[in-house]
Design a protein around this motif. Structure first.
Motif, PDB file in Angstrom:
ATOM      1  N   LEU A   1       2.207   1.819  -3.716  1.00 14.23           N
ATOM      2  CA  LEU A   1       0.765   2.278  -4.412  1.00 14.23           C
ATOM      3  C   LEU A   1       0.687   3.699  -4.203  1.00 14.23           C
ATOM      4  O   LEU A   1       0.583   4.427  -5.117  1.00 14.23           O
ATOM      5  CB  LEU A   1      -0.295   1.367  -4.228  1.00 14.23           C
ATOM      6  CG  LEU A   1      -0.186   0.146  -4.748  1.00 14.23           C
ATOM      7  CD1 LEU A   1      -1.519  -0.726  -4.385  1.00 14.23           C
ATOM      8  CD2 LEU A   1       0.098  -0.015  -6.182  1.00 14.23           C
ATOM      9  N   ASP A   2       0.879   4.290  -2.890  1.00  9.84           N
ATOM     10  CA  ASP A   2       0.587   5.649  -2.304  1.00  9.84           C
ATOM     11  C   ASP A   2       1.586   6.302  -3.089  1.00  9.84           C
ATOM     12  O   ASP A   2       1.643   7.679  -3.801  1.00  9.84           O
ATOM     13  CB  ASP A   2       0.592   5.786  -0.887  1.00  9.84           C
ATOM     14  CG  ASP A   2      -0.587   5.391  -0.311  1.00  9.84           C
ATOM     15  OD1 ASP A   2      -1.607   5.057  -1.078  1.00  9.84           O
ATOM     16  OD2 ASP A   2      -0.734   5.010   0.898  1.00  9.84           O
ATOM     17  N   ARG A   3       3.102   5.836  -3.160  1.00 10.29           N
ATOM     18  CA  ARG A   3       4.121   6.554  -3.657  1.00 10.29           C
ATOM     19  C   ARG A   3       4.121   6.619  -5.335  1.00 10.29           C
ATOM     20  O   ARG A   3       4.094   7.715  -5.691  1.00 10.29           O
ATOM     21  CB  ARG A   3       5.425   5.716  -3.394  1.00 10.29           C
ATOM     22  CG  ARG A   3       6.705   6.482  -3.920  1.00 10.29           C
ATOM     23  CD  ARG A   3       7.227   7.652  -3.011  1.00 10.29           C
ATOM     24  NE  ARG A   3       8.367   8.393  -3.394  1.00 10.29           N
ATOM     25  CZ  ARG A   3       9.575   7.793  -3.444  1.00 10.29           C
ATOM     26  NH1 ARG A   3       9.964   6.913  -2.244  1.00 10.29           N
ATOM     27  NH2 ARG A   3      10.616   8.397  -3.598  1.00 10.29           N
ATOM     28  N   ILE A   4       3.400   5.495  -5.769  1.00  7.68           N
ATOM     29  CA  ILE A   4       3.235   5.597  -7.222  1.00  7.68           C
ATOM     30  C   ILE A   4       2.316   6.644  -7.851  1.00  7.68           C
ATOM     31  O   ILE A   4       2.288   7.533  -8.571  1.00  7.68           O
ATOM     32  CB  ILE A   4       2.706   4.167  -7.897  1.00  7.68           C
ATOM     33  CG1 ILE A   4       3.980   3.179  -7.631  1.00  7.68           C
ATOM     34  CG2 ILE A   4       2.357   4.179  -9.332  1.00  7.68           C
ATOM     35  CD1 ILE A   4       3.742   1.630  -8.170  1.00  7.68           C
ATOM     36  N   GLU A   5       1.213   6.682  -6.809  1.00 10.01           N
ATOM     37  CA  GLU A   5       0.027   7.637  -7.241  1.00 10.01           C
ATOM     38  C   GLU A   5       0.614   8.913  -6.920  1.00 10.01           C
ATOM     39  O   GLU A   5       0.222  10.094  -7.559  1.00 10.01           O
ATOM     40  CB  GLU A   5      -1.042   7.416  -6.426  1.00 10.01           C
ATOM     41  CG  GLU A   5      -2.422   8.242  -6.511  1.00 10.01           C
ATOM     42  CD  GLU A   5      -3.281   8.117  -5.711  1.00 10.01           C
ATOM     43  OE1 GLU A   5      -4.302   8.574  -5.867  1.00 10.01           O
ATOM     44  OE2 GLU A   5      -3.513   6.715  -5.178  1.00 10.01           O
ATOM     45  N   ALA A   6       1.421   9.325  -6.120  1.00  6.61           N
ATOM     46  CA  ALA A   6       1.962  10.756  -5.677  1.00  6.61           C
ATOM     47  C   ALA A   6       2.993  11.157  -6.573  1.00  6.61           C
ATOM     48  O   ALA A   6       2.951  12.461  -6.678  1.00  6.61           O
ATOM     49  CB  ALA A   6       2.262  10.571  -4.193  1.00  6.61           C
TER      50      ALA A   6
ATOM     51  N   ASP B   1       4.849  12.149  -9.954  1.00  9.92           N
ATOM     52  CA  ASP B   1       4.784  12.310 -11.486  1.00  9.92           C
ATOM     53  C   ASP B   1       5.686  11.527 -12.349  1.00  9.92           C
ATOM     54  O   ASP B   1       6.974  11.719 -12.342  1.00  9.92           O
ATOM     55  CB  ASP B   1       5.134  13.773 -11.683  1.00  9.92           C
ATOM     56  CG  ASP B   1       5.037  14.331 -13.112  1.00  9.92           C
ATOM     57  OD1 ASP B   1       4.225  13.349 -13.855  1.00  9.92           O
ATOM     58  OD2 ASP B   1       5.158  15.262 -13.451  1.00  9.92           O
TER      59      ASP B   1
ATOM     60  N   ALA C   1      -0.717  -0.826 -11.304  1.00  7.62           N
ATOM     61  CA  ALA C   1      -0.663   0.505 -11.029  1.00  7.62           C
ATOM     62  C   ALA C   1      -0.045   1.080 -12.302  1.00  7.62           C
ATOM     63  O   ALA C   1      -0.274   2.345 -12.559  1.00  7.62           O
ATOM     64  CB  ALA C   1       0.085   0.649  -9.985  1.00  7.62           C
TER      65      ALA C   1
ATOM     66  N   ARG D   1       0.772  -1.103  -0.015  1.00  5.58           N
ATOM     67  CA  ARG D   1      -0.073  -0.120   0.064  1.00  5.58           C
ATOM     68  C   ARG D   1       0.767   1.281  -0.083  1.00  5.58           C
ATOM     69  O   ARG D   1       0.541   2.213  -0.606  1.00  5.58           O
ATOM     70  CB  ARG D   1      -0.951  -0.064   1.222  1.00  5.58           C
ATOM     71  CG  ARG D   1      -1.816  -0.980   1.300  1.00  5.58           C
ATOM     72  CD  ARG D   1      -3.308  -0.853   2.036  1.00  5.58           C
ATOM     73  NE  ARG D   1      -2.696  -0.837   3.346  1.00  5.58           N
ATOM     74  CZ  ARG D   1      -2.532  -2.033   4.075  1.00  5.58           C
ATOM     75  NH1 ARG D   1      -3.009  -3.191   3.720  1.00  5.58           N
ATOM     76  NH2 ARG D   1      -2.192  -1.813   5.373  1.00  5.58           N
TER      77      ARG D   1
ATOM     78  N   ARG E   1       0.381  -5.877  -8.276  1.00  5.95           N
ATOM     79  CA  ARG E   1       0.027  -4.562  -7.875  1.00  5.95           C
ATOM     80  C   ARG E   1       0.891  -3.304  -8.867  1.00  5.95           C
ATOM     81  O   ARG E   1       0.480  -2.396  -9.290  1.00  5.95           O
ATOM     82  CB  ARG E   1       0.209  -4.370  -6.581  1.00  5.95           C
ATOM     83  CG  ARG E   1      -0.928  -4.884  -5.962  1.00  5.95           C
ATOM     84  CD  ARG E   1      -0.624  -4.648  -4.362  1.00  5.95           C
ATOM     85  NE  ARG E   1      -1.868  -5.363  -3.351  1.00  5.95           N
ATOM     86  CZ  ARG E   1      -1.954  -6.484  -2.896  1.00  5.95           C
ATOM     87  NH1 ARG E   1      -0.558  -7.136  -2.797  1.00  5.95           N
ATOM     88  NH2 ARG E   1      -2.778  -7.056  -2.161  1.00  5.95           N
TER      89      ARG E   1
END
Length: 225
Positions: free
Chosen positions: A66-71, A73, A129, A63, A125
């Protein structure tokens, strides 16, 4: 109290025990006590005790990745660099000693399947992602290959004493580059009339393989469409 809250509190407490006792029953009991969780409640949330707590720790790392990937650019990155970054962020999400203890736990025959599923889930994941939409046998080959890259890099990292883990990231670069070379060879084979003819039979069989429907489990689906 929700199971998620129980698990989160126990994982926080486990950081003081797992490095010394491993993912053991003793660490599980001590973590529950420190977190103020009654033994019955701890067992209800984590029926297999320390094994489920270790898997919850792995999930928490996924998790965080995934948070890092989303955050981040990643729009200007090459796809290869996106994969490298995702694997690096996943490794950085873990505490070395707790991961080391987890590797020991999941090396045991009775828990090896759990460890394999956890690594496979991480690879799935990452691909999901990063936008993977494959629905055929490539769904499996991508995840199998990345599982091997991730697993080998974690093992390298556990023994790495270089400054800021520089040796580990160099090792990761080499492994991902090796994978990309294989993909290039596959592309060349697909463009070759001779290779295509030789592979016609096997490719026909593989065309029936489908990715799992809405899950990251194996073995997926076999169709005759």
């Amino acid at each position: 109290m929700q199971n998620s809250e129980i698990i989160a509190r126990m994982l926080d407490a486990a950081a003081a025990h797992v490095p010394f006792d491993g993912w053991s029953h003793a660490a599980f009991v001590a973590s529950a006590k420190d977190a103020g969780i009654a033994p019955a409640m701890a067992r209800a949330a984590l029926p297999r005790g320390a094994v489920d707590l270790a898997l919850a720790y792995h999930e928490a790392g996924d998790r965080a990745m995934l948070d890092r990937i989303e955050a981040e650019d990643m729009g200007e990155m090459r796809f290869t660099d996106r994969v490298k970054s995702a694997v690096r962020w996943r490794i950085e999400a873990g505490d070395r000693e707790m991961v080391r203890r987890g590797s020991t736990l999941f090396a045991l025959p009775q828990h090896a399947a759990d460890g394999t599923r956890a690594i496979w889930g991480t690879a799935d994941r990452i691909w999901t992602a990063l936008g993977d939409t494959s629905d055929d046998y490539n769904w499996y080959t991508k995840r199998a290959t990345l599982s091997g890259v991730y697993g080998s890099t974690v093992l390298y990292w556990l023994g790495d004493d270089s400054l800021e883990n520089a040796a580990t990231w160099e090792f990761l670069d080499r492994r991902i580059d090796d994978v990309m070379q294989i993909e290039k060879l596959k592309a060349k084979a697909n463009d070759s009339k001779i290779a295509s003819a030789l592979m016609a039979g096997p490719m026909k069989i593989l065309s029936y393989v489908r990715a799992p429907a809405g899950q990251a489990e194996m073995p997926g689906r076999w169709t005759k469409e």
